[in-house]
Scaffold this motif. Structure first.
Motif, PDB file in Angstrom:
ATOM      1  N   VAL A  22       0.839  -1.205   0.000  1.00 20.18           N
ATOM      2  CA  VAL A  22       0.000   0.000   0.000  1.00 20.18           C
ATOM      3  C   VAL A  22       0.869   1.248   0.000  1.00 20.18           C
ATOM      4  N   LEU A  23       1.930   1.268   0.825  1.00 17.56           N
ATOM      5  CA  LEU A  23       2.806   2.436   0.877  1.00 17.56           C
ATOM      6  C   LEU A  23       3.488   2.674  -0.463  1.00 17.56           C
ATOM      7  N   VAL A  24       3.972   1.611  -1.097  1.00 15.64           N
ATOM      8  CA  VAL A  24       4.629   1.763  -2.398  1.00 15.64           C
ATOM      9  C   VAL A  24       3.639   2.244  -3.446  1.00 15.64           C
ATOM     10  N   ALA A  25       2.421   1.663  -3.445  1.00 15.20           N
ATOM     11  CA  ALA A  25       1.416   2.058  -4.434  1.00 15.20           C
ATOM     12  C   ALA A  25       1.016   3.526  -4.255  1.00 15.20           C
ATOM     13  N   ILE A  26       0.860   3.966  -3.003  1.00 13.89           N
ATOM     14  CA  ILE A  26       0.503   5.362  -2.758  1.00 13.89           C
ATOM     15  C   ILE A  26       1.610   6.289  -3.241  1.00 13.89           C
ATOM     16  N   ALA A  27       2.852   5.940  -2.931  1.00 14.96           N
ATOM     17  CA  ALA A  27       3.966   6.789  -3.342  1.00 14.96           C
ATOM     18  C   ALA A  27       4.062   6.879  -4.864  1.00 14.96           C
TER      19      ALA A  27
END
Length: 251
Positions: A22-27
């Protein structure tokens, strides 16, 4: 290493994997959004409006408005009264390789006493060859241009020749407010040649650079999160400390 990765894929670690994804996708998503905003700003600034349909000046800007940066070269329809006493000549203007002058006369938009838009009526080789400044009312179409400001000093502020078309210099020759822009007449006045546009839409190197930097920052954050996740996934767990043998009683 394969065994370590397999162990970290156990169901009890799924929450950590989901958080990392989720963090990678948001970034990545926020980086793409900022990059898209950067591209959109550059495309808007580079739009060539010189062949667009003319619109009334008041639909583009008012007398107290700053110049709209996306409207460089926009054809505008201007109606008003000439202010012949405010006529100036801007030096250093080339046409077909010949140095000359712009003949500029303010046009009070709406009527006498109203805020005026400096209008480049045309080009002339020498001010003495220019026709007399016009008077009365008129309606014309002009390409809207931002005021110049190269910082070149005026060697003789008392004459009607200016080194650049800067509003702060033109306003010294009139008794009314001026727009924060000027227009280049599509049709030159009889006795003058057509003036070339000084500025066409251009994409500056720093156009919306903040959006591009934000995009890079978000992508860097995403890469860092992915790196931390991978390090955690592949790291070898520390061996549990061996239990110390119990002390043997002395008998």
């Amino acid at each position: 290493m394969a065994a370590r990765v397999t162990a970290k894929l156990a169901p009890r670690f799924w929450g950590a994997h989901l958080l990392a994804l989720v963090l990678v996708a948001i970034a990545v998503g926020l980086g793409l959004w900022q990059y898209g905003a950067w591209q959109a700003h550059r495309e808007a600034q580079a739009a060539d409006l010189t062949d667009a349909a003319p619109v009334p000046l008041d639909e583009v800007m008012g007398p107290d408005d700053p110049f709209p940066g996306t409207k460089v070269g926009q054809p505008v329809i201007v109606r008003g009264s000439w202010v012949p006493t405010g006529t100036v000549y801007v030096s250093g203007r080339e046409r077909a390789g010949q140095d000359g002058y712009w003949a500029v006369t303010p046009l009070a938009v709406g009527g006498p006493g109203a805020a005026a838009l400096p209008v480049v009526r045309g080009w002339v080789a020498h001010p003495g060859d220019a026709p007399a400044p016009p008077s009365g009312t008129t309606e014309l179409t002009a390409w809207l241009q931002p005021p110049e400001g190269t910082g070149q000093p005026d060697d003789d502020p008392t004459d009607d020749v200016l080194p650049q078309l800067r509003i702060a210099d033109v306003i010294q020759h009139v008794d009314q407010d001026l727009y924060g822009a000027y227009g280049v007449a599509e049709q030159p006045e009889p006795g003058l040649e057509r003036a070339d546009l000084a500025q066409l839409p251009d994409v500056g190197a720093l156009t919306s650079i903040r959006n591009l930097l934000y995009a890079i920052e978000w992508w860097f954050f995403g890469a860092f999160a992915a790196f931390i996740w991978w390090r955690w996934l592949t790291e070898e767990p520390e061996p549990e400390p061996a239990e110390e043998p119990a002390d043997t009683p002395v008998g």
